[in-house]
Design a protein around this motif. Structure first.
Motif, PDB file in Angstrom:
ATOM      1  N   LEU A  16      -9.566  -1.176 -33.171  1.00  0.00           N
ATOM      2  CA  LEU A  16      -8.379  -1.050 -32.337  1.00  0.00           C
ATOM      3  C   LEU A  16      -8.255  -2.292 -31.470  1.00  0.00           C
ATOM      4  CD1 LEU A  16      -9.248  -0.182 -29.157  1.00  0.00           C
ATOM      5  CD2 LEU A  16      -9.674   1.972 -30.279  1.00  0.00           C
ATOM      6  N   ASP A  17      -7.034  -2.520 -30.962  1.00  0.00           N
ATOM      7  CA  ASP A  17      -6.872  -3.632 -30.035  1.00  0.00           C
ATOM      8  C   ASP A  17      -6.070  -3.187 -28.829  1.00  0.00           C
ATOM      9  OD1 ASP A  17      -4.250  -5.735 -31.452  1.00  0.00           O
ATOM     10  OD2 ASP A  17      -4.442  -3.576 -31.436  1.00  0.00           O
ATOM     11  N   ASN A  18      -6.285  -3.896 -27.723  1.00  0.00           N
ATOM     12  CA  ASN A  18      -5.704  -3.533 -26.437  1.00  0.00           C
ATOM     13  C   ASN A  18      -4.939  -4.704 -25.853  1.00  0.00           C
ATOM     14  OD1 ASN A  18      -7.353  -1.151 -26.488  1.00  0.00           O
ATOM     15  ND2 ASN A  18      -9.003  -2.288 -25.532  1.00  0.00           N
ATOM     16  N   HIS A  19      -3.965  -4.368 -25.069  1.00  0.00           N
ATOM     17  CA  HIS A  19      -3.286  -5.323 -24.205  1.00  0.00           C
ATOM     18  C   HIS A  19      -3.322  -4.685 -22.825  1.00  0.00           C
ATOM     19  CE1 HIS A  19      -0.039  -7.935 -22.660  1.00  0.00           C
ATOM     20  NE2 HIS A  19       0.217  -6.864 -21.939  1.00  0.00           N
ATOM     21  N   SER A  20      -3.789  -5.421 -21.824  1.00  0.00           N
ATOM     22  CA  SER A  20      -3.826  -4.881 -20.472  1.00  0.00           C
ATOM     23  C   SER A  20      -3.606  -6.003 -19.474  1.00  0.00           C
ATOM     24  CB  SER A  20      -5.149  -4.149 -20.208  1.00  0.00           C
ATOM     25  OG  SER A  20      -6.238  -4.943 -20.590  1.00  0.00           O
ATOM     26  N   GLU A  21      -3.373  -5.621 -18.239  1.00  0.00           N
ATOM     27  CA  GLU A  21      -3.060  -6.593 -17.198  1.00  0.00           C
ATOM     28  C   GLU A  21      -3.841  -6.282 -15.934  1.00  0.00           C
ATOM     29  OE1 GLU A  21       1.165  -6.577 -16.602  1.00  0.00           O
ATOM     30  OE2 GLU A  21       1.558  -6.644 -18.754  1.00  0.00           O
ATOM     31  N   ASP A  22      -4.143  -7.314 -15.185  1.00  0.00           N
ATOM     32  CA  ASP A  22      -4.713  -7.180 -13.852  1.00  0.00           C
ATOM     33  C   ASP A  22      -3.639  -7.653 -12.895  1.00  0.00           C
ATOM     34  OD1 ASP A  22      -5.986  -7.443 -11.392  1.00  0.00           O
ATOM     35  OD2 ASP A  22      -7.868  -8.081 -12.287  1.00  0.00           O
ATOM     36  N   SER A  23      -3.043  -6.716 -12.174  1.00  0.00           N
ATOM     37  CA  SER A  23      -1.922  -7.070 -11.309  1.00  0.00           C
ATOM     38  C   SER A  23      -2.359  -7.797 -10.039  1.00  0.00           C
ATOM     39  CB  SER A  23      -1.105  -5.832 -10.956  1.00  0.00           C
ATOM     40  OG  SER A  23      -1.937  -4.836 -10.419  1.00  0.00           O
ATOM     41  N   LEU A  24      -3.649  -7.745  -9.696  1.00  0.00           N
ATOM     42  CA  LEU A  24      -4.118  -8.474  -8.516  1.00  0.00           C
ATOM     43  C   LEU A  24      -4.327  -9.952  -8.813  1.00  0.00           C
ATOM     44  CD1 LEU A  24      -6.658  -5.926  -6.997  1.00  0.00           C
ATOM     45  CD2 LEU A  24      -4.320  -6.419  -6.249  1.00  0.00           C
ATOM     46  N   THR A  25      -4.990 -10.237  -9.932  1.00  0.00           N
ATOM     47  CA  THR A  25      -5.249 -11.644 -10.277  1.00  0.00           C
ATOM     48  C   THR A  25      -4.160 -12.224 -11.158  1.00  0.00           C
ATOM     49  OG1 THR A  25      -6.538 -11.065 -12.238  1.00  0.00           O
ATOM     50  CG2 THR A  25      -7.749 -11.312 -10.152  1.00  0.00           C
TER      51      THR A  25
END
Length: 159
Positions: free
Chosen positions: A101-110
């Motif tokens: 499987l693959d993921n896309h995610s974000e860190d809204s702080l950095t």
């Protein structure tokens, strides 16, 4: 664009240099990677990383597992959520070889984007590959090219 050209130049110097990791994995990095340990849920996983400015390429060797899609999906979401990542998207529909499987995610702080791939070899050994870059709509397409080159260089069961 500067980051992309530096990556291309480094890649040209290392052309044909694929680093063999673990037992069945080889990966192309734009320069020699450093050892990187992932500590998660009372486990320690060996990995390798190259960080160039704000761009990072990483691969970790996870444990051998019994293939349970729901268990691995929950593990992935928990793993990413505990790193403070949000907007987690898990995709099963990919033609990438050895992809579980693959993921896309974000860190809204950095303000960083994370692209992750959970890969598996023929012995049910898991590998977690990650590419992260700054969230900037003006340069996202350039960073995606670099990430795709990195992911496409990963060869599992290559020996």
């Amino acid at each position: 664009m500067q980051d992309y050209w530096e990556y291309k130049i480094d890649s040209m110097f290392n052309l044909g240099k694929s680093y063999d990791f673990f037992n069945n994995v080889s990966v192309f990095f734009p320069e020699k990677p450093k050892v990187n340990y992932l500590l998660y849920d009372q486990d320690t996983f060996l990995g390798y990383t190259v960080k160039k400015k704000e761009i990072e390429f990483t691969i970790w060797n996870l444990n051998e597992v019994y293939l349970d899609t729901l268990l691995l999906e929950n593990w992935s979401v928990d793993f990413l959520f505990n790193q403070g990542l949000t907007n987690i998207i898990i995709n099963y529909n990919s033609s990438f070889p050895n992809l579980f499987l693959d993921n896309h995610s974000e860190d809204s702080l950095t303000m960083k984007i994370f692209k992750d791939k959970l890969l598996i070899d023929k012995n049910n050994q898991l590998y977690y590959a990650r590419y992260s870059y700054p969230n900037n709509p003006l340069t996202d397409s350039i960073y995606l090219k670099m990430g795709n080159q990195y992911f496409n260089s990963i060869k599992i069961d290559s020996k």
